[in-house]
Design an enzyme around this catalytic site. Structure first.
Site, PDB file in Angstrom:
ATOM      1  N   GLU A   1       0.735  -1.125  -0.034  1.00 25.62           N
ATOM      2  CA  GLU A   1       0.039   0.016  -0.038  1.00 25.62           C
ATOM      3  C   GLU A   1       0.834   1.250  -0.096  1.00 25.62           C
ATOM      4  O   GLU A   1       0.518   2.368  -0.655  1.00 25.62           O
ATOM      5  CB  GLU A   1      -1.038   0.101   1.388  1.00 25.62           C
ATOM      6  CG  GLU A   1      -2.069  -0.884   1.099  1.00 25.62           C
ATOM      7  CD  GLU A   1      -1.610  -2.224   1.419  1.00 25.62           C
ATOM      8  OE1 GLU A   1      -0.469  -2.554   1.782  1.00 25.62           O
ATOM      9  OE2 GLU A   1      -2.563  -3.416   1.486  1.00 25.62           O
TER      10      GLU A   1
ATOM     11  N   HIS B   1     -11.636  -4.660   9.287  1.00 23.80           N
ATOM     12  CA  HIS B   1     -12.119  -4.569   7.971  1.00 23.80           C
ATOM     13  C   HIS B   1     -13.607  -4.040   8.149  1.00 23.80           C
ATOM     14  O   HIS B   1     -14.751  -4.466   7.734  1.00 23.80           O
ATOM     15  CB  HIS B   1     -12.688  -6.030   7.465  1.00 23.80           C
ATOM     16  CG  HIS B   1     -11.607  -6.642   6.832  1.00 23.80           C
ATOM     17  ND1 HIS B   1     -10.379  -7.032   7.526  1.00 23.80           N
ATOM     18  CD2 HIS B   1     -11.465  -7.331   5.511  1.00 23.80           C
ATOM     19  CE1 HIS B   1      -9.452  -7.797   6.832  1.00 23.80           C
ATOM     20  NE2 HIS B   1      -9.856  -7.921   5.685  1.00 23.80           N
TER      21      HIS B   1
HETATM   22  C1  LIG Z   1      -2.610  -4.766   4.590  1.00 33.72           C
HETATM   23  C2  LIG Z   1      -3.679  -5.484   3.575  1.00 33.72           C
HETATM   24  N1  LIG Z   1      -3.500  -5.381   2.246  1.00 33.72           N
HETATM   25  C3  LIG Z   1      -4.652  -5.883   1.610  1.00 33.72           C
HETATM   26  C4  LIG Z   1      -5.433  -7.162   1.985  1.00 33.72           C
HETATM   27  C5  LIG Z   1      -6.434  -7.961   0.976  1.00 33.72           C
HETATM   28  N2  LIG Z   1      -5.803  -9.204   1.104  1.00 33.72           N
HETATM   29  C6  LIG Z   1      -6.649 -10.174   2.108  1.00 33.72           C
HETATM   30  S1  LIG Z   1      -5.760 -11.696   1.945  1.00 33.72           S
HETATM   31  C7  LIG Z   1      -4.772 -11.013   0.412  1.00 33.72           C
HETATM   32  C8  LIG Z   1      -3.775 -12.041  -0.190  1.00 33.72           C
HETATM   33  C9  LIG Z   1      -2.859 -12.316   0.736  1.00 33.72           C
HETATM   34  O1  LIG Z   1      -2.048 -13.394   0.129  1.00 33.72           O
HETATM   35  P1  LIG Z   1      -0.982 -14.107   0.747  1.00 33.72           P
HETATM   36  O2  LIG Z   1      -0.239 -13.213   1.646  1.00 33.72           O
HETATM   37  O3  LIG Z   1      -0.182 -14.864  -0.144  1.00 33.72           O
HETATM   38  O4  LIG Z   1      -1.745 -15.220   1.579  1.00 33.72           O
HETATM   39  P2  LIG Z   1      -2.844 -16.361   1.103  1.00 33.72           P
HETATM   40  O5  LIG Z   1      -4.087 -15.731   1.069  1.00 33.72           O
HETATM   41  O6  LIG Z   1      -2.207 -16.845  -0.067  1.00 33.72           O
HETATM   42  O7  LIG Z   1      -2.824 -17.231   2.318  1.00 33.72           O
HETATM   43  C10 LIG Z   1      -5.213  -9.678   0.548  1.00 33.72           C
HETATM   44  C11 LIG Z   1      -4.313  -9.089  -0.644  1.00 33.72           C
HETATM   45  C12 LIG Z   1      -5.451  -7.161   3.565  1.00 33.72           C
HETATM   46  N3  LIG Z   1      -6.089  -7.990   3.902  1.00 33.72           N
HETATM   47  N4  LIG Z   1      -4.317  -6.576   4.090  1.00 33.72           N
END
Ligand SMILES: Cc1ncc(C[n+]2csc(CCOP(=O)(O)OP(=O)(O)O)c2C)c(N)n1
Ligand SMILES: Cc1ncc(C[n+]2csc(CCOP(=O)(O)OP(=O)(O)O)c2C)c(N)n1
Ligand SMILES: [Mg+2]
Ligand SMILES: [Mg+2]
Lengths: 335, 325, 325, 335
Positions: C60, C129
């Site tokens: 971000e 959220h």
């Molecule tokens: C700071 C923040 N930015 C964006 C999000 C939206 N978001 C939720 S899960 C996710 C993907 C996360 O990917 P990863 O770290 O690879 O974990 P996975 O879901 O694959 O287990 C995102 C971008 C968030 N929850 N928090």
């Protein structure tokens, strides 16, 4: 060492030398004025690091972008910012490049691609990535250069920015001026290994380490990086190793916010980038008098700038609240 | 009683907390430097060792987060930001994490961390070295915010903050570091959420915060000479703040000036005004006046700084305005 | 005129801006996903190409900073945060950089960037959220903050924001995405800083923001049935906000309720109350009442969510309170 | 592949298998309840990744810390969190581990070192570093483990935290579960190279890449890392490569927030970590009936938890505003 200048023309070497010397003399003048109490805005002097700004900016075109931080007098001058306007800004005058709103730590020269320097560590690194994205979207050949210190590599947004530029292969050059200190803290108090350049590889980009006190080496590395960037081959990280001679802030020599580093200085003073370039020029046949003339002209320019700054009026207090918001549509600073 | 400077009082609170509670440690930028934090942390590393006085890389988010994690894991850290401006890189750990931790887990875990930041401005430093963002954090449930205005409170509020058990933002101001005042040697707490009447008067209530307390007292004196009796309240805590004390003063004076050396729009003065206009409206005899910085970033040039920052004269004018209307 | 949903109106504004100005591009998380931004950005990548609709790593700070840098370098980016909570990682580029850029350099450069974030809450998502932090940003000089409550404004304010030339926070709310309303096909602007009277009445002024406009209108109807004539103002812009419109309504009603679905302490309602209590105090016949969320993080369990969030009944109660006192 | 189990006892392999199967069955139950509409809180299922939580947590002691994110049911169970309390939490009930304030994305079990999981990407990584610092300051032998996804490595504070832990040689294990996606975005859309493990080297710490679907390999790597950490040798980064079978959020199989990835799934389903461990057990002579009994007992435990959750009351609305602030002194969650 000498070999780094091998392919470079005499003219270029002279320009590089002049660019460095101009920064050196400017900074020494500022140091004196700070000591004399005439300058009040906090000044982080660039003395000792001149080869980096000079070498990188010589590889750039006027329309390329440069972004800096708290220690950016050198970047501003090397990229072609108006010397008088910066001196006036440091004096806090209405004729300053930021009209007295910025001081030493916030200088700007949009006409030559300096879109702003600010003292929050690493703050302009993401902005530099963004200017690279702008260049890419416009299909211009511009590159965008972020200058920052070793301390800035500890900020998360440095990594985010390098990764972002890597993914989108943006024409961005990340120039880390590793002077081994972030204010009072030595590099190995802040990271486990002295390996900043390897951050490039970790993010999948070109990373190199080089002698930041060798202006020709810096210039050549910057040329290579800009060529790659303009060819769409993406960003580069240049770790330029150097040393600042004065205190973290202000002109003190032997003391650095509590860290005595006389020993280190003793090692680094002989590596003076300006003296080295001068020696190389003499080696290549430049005349002593010619160099003296160059220096004399620079001194005159700087003296005139001081006079100009002194004689300029302070900002009009009735304008305090102006420029909080830009006029409709924003400033047209496309270059 | 001894006199200490505000900075010395902060240092003494640290030393006594470190001495008396092995869970306490300090983490942040500038701790091993003789000047970063003024004298407010001077030589603590020499006294308590660099294990417990942990200087850090330039990584505001991770160091603040680490302090929060250590707090959740049972320690009582004080994380230090030499300027509040830098702390904006740590808003996620402060606002999203620390503030929510107790609620999210229904009190089964919590984040007893003190987040200390310094307002450090003037001196031609400019917009990024100047901010006073107490309102920013006072908006967030789960955080407490204290702003000592005297050496006594500087010590007592820090001790209270560490013992509180919640994330507490402790905001001190470099412009107060040389102020001297009586400070007891022993450890004591100043209750978070309690203000103090610094001057009694029945004509107008001046609620002041941090540096503005000093200015309000000066204003109070000069108003006195004109026969105007101002009551000056030092708010001390910005969240929670002492509504009862403010209400009872307004009950007497019917007039309110709020002095907060931060931007006006959406500042702490707005909340105080709104609460008063909502809860004790009938007590008010006149419009509420806020004495705040203009909604302008801090300029550098000394000539602009002079008109930008506030002094006791600004409070005097505000009182005149309130009394005139 | 056509009806569009709020989400469709946002999408149309994007499409027309992208179509008409080559400097415009969109950067942020979720742009290549069919559901991240609801339908508000649907298939823009297919229509305008992934060069201009730039989905991003989970970074971000850097992506917001990159948008700001691109803006300073002459582009007109819209940077997108699918939740306002995530944007707290980008407070440094927004508050320290974008907000200051014009002032720092005396207008020689500026940061004409639109920072869009979505309030997305309920559905047992919980504290991280859910946040609505408009007050946080409205405190900062150099930023503008808009919060459309209707499809018409959703389109017109986005267009105005992109053309404004300053960093503008554009905050939309998922709870409004399915609201339908008249939306002209052509490009048009809704002036930043201008509110709108959505219902006329002389008994009480209800200033409402975003989702609260809908609730205020419902409240207005039910009050009407009891013979109470409420005037409902949709503030539309939170910074700057339409003081003249609010003042003139209060001049008529003498009574004010502010409805903002965000935390009460230090919320936008505080600034409006404080300004009214400062500038037009003599017009007020009764205490100001704020209808806001309690100072509590959002819980998850549906049973708690039901009591946590606000409805028209909360506004009705507030009006009753104002009229009774 | 089989070789990774070579030195491990039958008892240990059975425990690892049981731990994984328990997560699998729990998650499948949750998936059904989401589909049935009974569960409303967003659930990010761990199915396919079980070997990582099980392998790492088997190397930990009860007083070691574990930190997680949005996809942490598996971490909670593997570390020993109470199954019923998590089910009740997912149902939003007063008997839940977070008493209905947290839902699926915020679970906690301080009695076994799970100090909180939260869905902001990378949010608990700095907290994990801090718990490691706490352990170091106390001189306890605790280690602190951060579980996070590949997407989290793009957040700057991941880098800041690794660097911080590296400088102070904190007993922290950074476990990256690289499932190649961050919601709809494939890894190479978000970083230039598939080389997360190299981030370790860039920050001067031990970094390894391993098959995250091989529970024995994960266990062994975690043992090595915890030993190093307890011996004061500092942090480690484990990149565990795996794949999630279901959607980013919710139970869908073949669709991932718009990305069709049937082909990838076809490759990954045969690498099922649970089936692999089962096959290894059978190889080593475990009886079919015994395994059936294990599974049966787990199904009963989960069914009982669902009943418990269903029958539990919702949180009392009169308590909405409780716990915003902790009681004086903070909760005593030292372990
Ligand atoms: C700071 C923040 N930015 C964006 C999000 C939206 N978001 C939720 S899960 C996710 C993907 C996360 O990917 P990863 O770290 O690879 O974990 P996975 O879901 O694959 O287990 C995102 C971008 C968030 N929850 N928090
Ligand atoms: C975000 C932020 N954190 C902390 C500081 C305080 N600070 C000013 S300069 C500096 C050191 C920077 O070191 P480096 O990046 O190596 O640059 P150098 O001063 O050596 O040129 C620090 C920590 C700051 N200005 N901004
Ligand atoms: Mg440095
Ligand atoms: Mg992933």
């Amino acid at each position: 060492m000498e070999s780094s200048t091998a392919g470079l023309s005499m003219k270029l070497l002279q320009d590089l030398y002049r660019s460095m010397l101009r920064i050196r003399l400017f900074e020494e003048q500022v140091a004196d004025l700070v000591e004399g109490g005439e300058i009040k805005t906090p000044c982080h002097l660039y003395i000792g690091q001149e080869a980096i700004a000079a070498g990188v900016c010589a590889a750039l075109e006027q329309e390329d972008y440069v972004w800096g931080g708290h220690r950016s007098h050198g970047h501003y001058l090397a990229k072609g910012g108006d010397l008088r306007s910066m001196m006036a800004e440091i004096f806090g005058k209405a004729t300053g490049c930021s009209k007295g709103r910025g001081g030493s730590m916030h200088v700007v020269a949009p006409e030559v691609g300096i879109m702003g320097t600010v003292p929050l560590v690493a703050a302009t690194i993401p902005l530099a990535a963004g200017a690279g994205l702008a260049a890419k979207l416009r299909g211009s050949r511009q590159v965008s250069v972020a200058f920052f210190g070793d301390g800035a590599t500890e900020e998360g947004h440095f990594h985010e920015s390098v990764n972002f530029a890597a993914v989108y292969r943006l024409p961005v050059i990340f120039v880390c001026e590793n002077n081994f200190y972030a204010s009072h803290m030595q590099l190995l108090q802040r990271r486990a290994e002295d390996n900043i350049w390897k951050t490039g590889e970790a993010h999948g980009i070109h990373g190199v380490r080089l002698d930041g006190n060798d202006v020709a080496a810096v210039y050549s590395a910057a040329c290579e990086a800009t060529e790659r960037a303009r060819a769409g081959e993406g960003p580069a990280l240049l770790e330029c190793r150097t040393y600042r001679w004065r205190g973290h802030v202000g002109p003190a020599w032997d003391m650095d916010v509590g860290v005595l580093r006389k020993d280190e200085l003793k090692d680094w003073l002989p590596k003076d980038p300006v003296a080295r370039a001068r020696a190389q020029l003499l080696d290549r046949g430049a005349g002593q008098e010619h160099l003296a003339e160059v220096e004399h002209a620079l001194r005159e320019e700087i003296e005139a700038a001081v006079t100009f700054a002194r004689q300029s009026p302070p900002p009009d207090v009735s304008e305090l609240t102006e420029h909080v918001y830009a006029s409709r549509g924003g400033s047209a600073c496309e270059t | 009683m001894r006199n200490l400077s505000y900075a010395q009082a902060i240092r003494e609170a640290h030393a006594q907390l470190l001495e008396s509670d092995p869970r306490v440690f300090v983490l942040g930028q500038g701790l091993w430097s003789p000047w970063y934090a003024g004298t407010s942390l001077k030589d603590l590393d020499k006294e308590f060792g660099r294990d417990r006085i942990v200087d850090s890389p330039v990584s505001e988010n991770a160091t603040t987060g680490a302090a929060i994690g250590a707090a959740i894991a049972g320690m009582r850290p004080i994380v230090f930001h030499p300027r509040m401006d830098f702390m904006l890189l740590a808003v996620d750990p402060i606002v999203n994490q620390a503030a929510n931790w107790s609620y999210l887990f229904a009190g089964r875990v919590s984040a007893p961390v003190v987040i200390r930041s310094v307002i450090n401005r003037g001196g031609e430093q400019g917009a990024q070295h100047s901010q006073a963002l107490q309102a920013f954090f006072a908006h967030i449930p789960g955080l407490k915010v204290v702003m000592p205005g005297t050496p006594y409170d500087a010590k007592g509020l820090l001790i209270a903050a560490v013992r509180d058990g919640n994330p507490v933002l402790y905001i001190d101001d470099r412009w107060l570091y040389e102020e001297a005042g009586e400070v007891p040697e022993e450890m004591y707490e100043v209750s978070i959420g309690k203000g103090a009447v610094r001057r009694h008067g029945a004509d107008v209530t001046i609620v002041a915060i941090s540096t503005m307390v000093r200015e309000a007292l000066k204003a109070g004196e000069s108003l006195e000479q004109r026969g105007i009796h101002a009551e000056v309240i030092d708010l001390r805590s910005v969240k929670p703040w002492d509504r009862d004390l403010v209400f009872s003063s307004i009950g007497k004076t019917g007039r309110l000036v709020v002095a907060d050396a931060a931007w006006k729009t959406g500042g702490v003065g707005a909340e105080i005004s709104a609460t008063v206009a909502g809860e004790v409206f009938r007590m008010l005899k006149a419009p509420i006046v806020r004495v705040c910085l203009p909604d302008v970033p801090a300029p550098t040039s000394a000539s602009l700084e002079r008109v930008y920052y506030l002094g006791s004269d600004d409070i005097v004018s505000a009182v005149e305005k309130v009394l005139a209307s």
